[in-house]
Scaffold this active site. Sequence first.
Site, short mmCIF file in Angstrom:
data_model
loop_
_atom_site.label_atom_id
_atom_site.label_comp_id
_atom_site.label_asym_id
_atom_site.label_seq_id
_atom_site.Cartn_x
_atom_site.Cartn_y
_atom_site.Cartn_z
N TYR A 157 0.84 -1.21 0.00
CA TYR A 157 0.00 0.00 0.00
C TYR A 157 0.87 1.26 0.00
O TYR A 157 0.65 2.18 -0.81
CB TYR A 157 -0.92 -0.03 1.23
CG TYR A 157 -1.90 1.11 1.28
CD1 TYR A 157 -3.11 1.05 0.59
CD2 TYR A 157 -1.63 2.27 2.01
CE1 TYR A 157 -4.02 2.10 0.62
CE2 TYR A 157 -2.52 3.33 2.05
CZ TYR A 157 -3.72 3.24 1.36
OH TYR A 157 -4.61 4.27 1.39
N THR A 192 -13.47 4.17 7.04
CA THR A 192 -14.22 3.63 5.90
C THR A 192 -14.22 2.10 5.99
O THR A 192 -13.45 1.52 6.78
CB THR A 192 -13.54 4.04 4.58
OG1 THR A 192 -12.22 3.48 4.60
CG2 THR A 192 -13.47 5.55 4.44
N1 LIG Z 1 -9.92 5.51 4.50
C1 LIG Z 1 -8.72 6.03 4.73
O1 LIG Z 1 -8.30 6.21 5.88
C2 LIG Z 1 -7.84 6.42 3.58
C3 LIG Z 1 -6.71 7.20 3.84
C4 LIG Z 1 -5.90 7.59 2.81
C5 LIG Z 1 -6.21 7.21 1.51
N2 LIG Z 1 -7.30 6.44 1.28
C6 LIG Z 1 -7.59 6.07 -0.10
O2 LIG Z 1 -8.91 6.47 -0.42
C7 LIG Z 1 -9.40 5.64 -1.47
C8 LIG Z 1 -10.76 5.10 -1.06
O3 LIG Z 1 -10.58 4.29 0.08
P1 LIG Z 1 -11.73 4.03 1.14
O4 LIG Z 1 -11.08 4.07 2.45
O5 LIG Z 1 -12.89 4.88 0.85
O6 LIG Z 1 -12.04 2.51 0.82
P2 LIG Z 1 -13.42 1.73 0.57
O7 LIG Z 1 -13.04 0.29 0.50
O8 LIG Z 1 -14.45 2.15 1.51
O9 LIG Z 1 -13.85 2.23 -0.87
C9 LIG Z 1 -13.11 1.89 -2.01
C10 LIG Z 1 -14.09 1.53 -3.11
O10 LIG Z 1 -13.30 1.27 -4.28
C11 LIG Z 1 -13.84 0.12 -4.92
N3 LIG Z 1 -12.80 -0.49 -5.74
C12 LIG Z 1 -11.79 -1.30 -5.33
N4 LIG Z 1 -11.05 -1.68 -6.37
C13 LIG Z 1 -11.60 -1.10 -7.47
C14 LIG Z 1 -11.28 -1.12 -8.85
N5 LIG Z 1 -10.27 -1.85 -9.32
N6 LIG Z 1 -12.05 -0.38 -9.69
C15 LIG Z 1 -13.10 0.34 -9.23
N7 LIG Z 1 -13.46 0.37 -7.93
C16 LIG Z 1 -12.71 -0.33 -7.07
C17 LIG Z 1 -14.31 -0.78 -3.79
O11 LIG Z 1 -15.26 -1.74 -4.21
C18 LIG Z 1 -14.88 0.25 -2.81
O12 LIG Z 1 -16.26 0.49 -3.01
C19 LIG Z 1 -8.35 4.57 -1.70
O13 LIG Z 1 -7.53 4.95 -2.79
C20 LIG Z 1 -7.56 4.60 -0.41
O14 LIG Z 1 -6.25 4.13 -0.58
C21 LIG Z 1 -8.12 6.04 2.28
#
Ligand SMILES: NC(=O)c1ccc[n+]([C@@H]2O[C@H](COP(=O)([O-])OP(=O)(O)OC[C@H]3O[C@@H](n4cnc5c(N)ncnc54)[C@H](O)[C@@H]3O)[C@@H](O)[C@H]2O)c1
Length: 249
Positions: A157, A192
């Site tokens: 990651y 999330t």
């Molecule tokens: N939640 C956090 O703390 C956090 C912090 C920093 C960055 N992020 C980033 O934010 C983004 C969203 O994460 P989140 O926490 O909302 O996760 P989440 O799992 O709640 O949402 C991610 C969504 O992306 C979809 N997904 C996964 N692979 C996919 C693909 N190949 N094509 C299309 N859709 C796809 C999943 O089905 C899911 O609905 C990610 O890039 C994650 O790395 C999250």
Amino acid sequence: MTFDFKDKVVLITGAGSGLGYACAVAFANAGAKVAITDISQNALDKAIVALRDTGTEVLGLLNDASDSGDVNILLDAIITRFGRLDIAVNNAGTATPLQEFHEVGEAEFDRVIAVNLKGVWLCMQAEIRQMLKQGGGRIVNMASATSRNTYPNASPYVTSKFAVAGLTRTVAVEYAERDIRINAICPGNVATPLVVSLVDDLSILATKHAIKRLGTPEEVANGVMFLASDLSSFSTGSLLEVDGGWNAI
Ligand SMILES: NC(=O)c1ccc[n+]([C@@H]2O[C@H](COP(=O)([O-])OP(=O)(O)OC[C@H]3O[C@@H](n4cnc5c(N)ncnc54)[C@H](O)[C@@H]3O)[C@@H](O)[C@H]2O)c1
């Protein structure tokens, strides 16, 4: 603060849940027409219903951001439906279970890099081809506080998110003089489904942040909207931390 994206066409990948969903709701409430994708039909269907309730125009597609064929279909569908793409939020992301570096399997590494890095790469290529045709656009990539910092036991990651930062900055410079602004947002932790599935004790996670709490999806969406709006007109290639001071510690 309220943003105005009236009639702007906004793509958000991985918007079936979490941060992507929050961004879709925020843009819809600010007047945008939204195109959303996910690989989960169930998540996508729920998001489409909720977004239509805001009264906005929604295009929802089951679509894998890491598959070039899917990404091309996605851009064609957006242009057929809306005629242009003003803003793209490359949000789709995934992670491996936390494990020490020497235990991580090759397939797990490949999966995370495919979605988090190659997915952003593929989406940006398709988005920029369209933005060049129409004379400009805005892209916000979902990076992470771990785009500049360590997170032990999350090596695939962290690798992917460092790479997204480098990709964002390099590509931003290439298109800076053609009215395509490309920035990344670097969130701290938000509870999330992704985070909840990986971490047992969210209160320990909260202590990583100077503010000593997790962020909310809406706080991240506000940062995304700032980077997508004209309020950030002099920003390109930037990494905006919305991380409760994690990287300042
Ligand atoms: N939640 C956090 O703390 C956090 C912090 C920093 C960055 N992020 C980033 O934010 C983004 C969203 O994460 P989140 O926490 O909302 O996760 P989440 O799992 O709640 O949402 C991610 C969504 O992306 C979809 N997904 C996964 N692979 C996919 C693909 N190949 N094509 C299309 N859709 C796809 C999943 O089905 C899911 O609905 C990610 O890039 C994650 O790395 C999250």
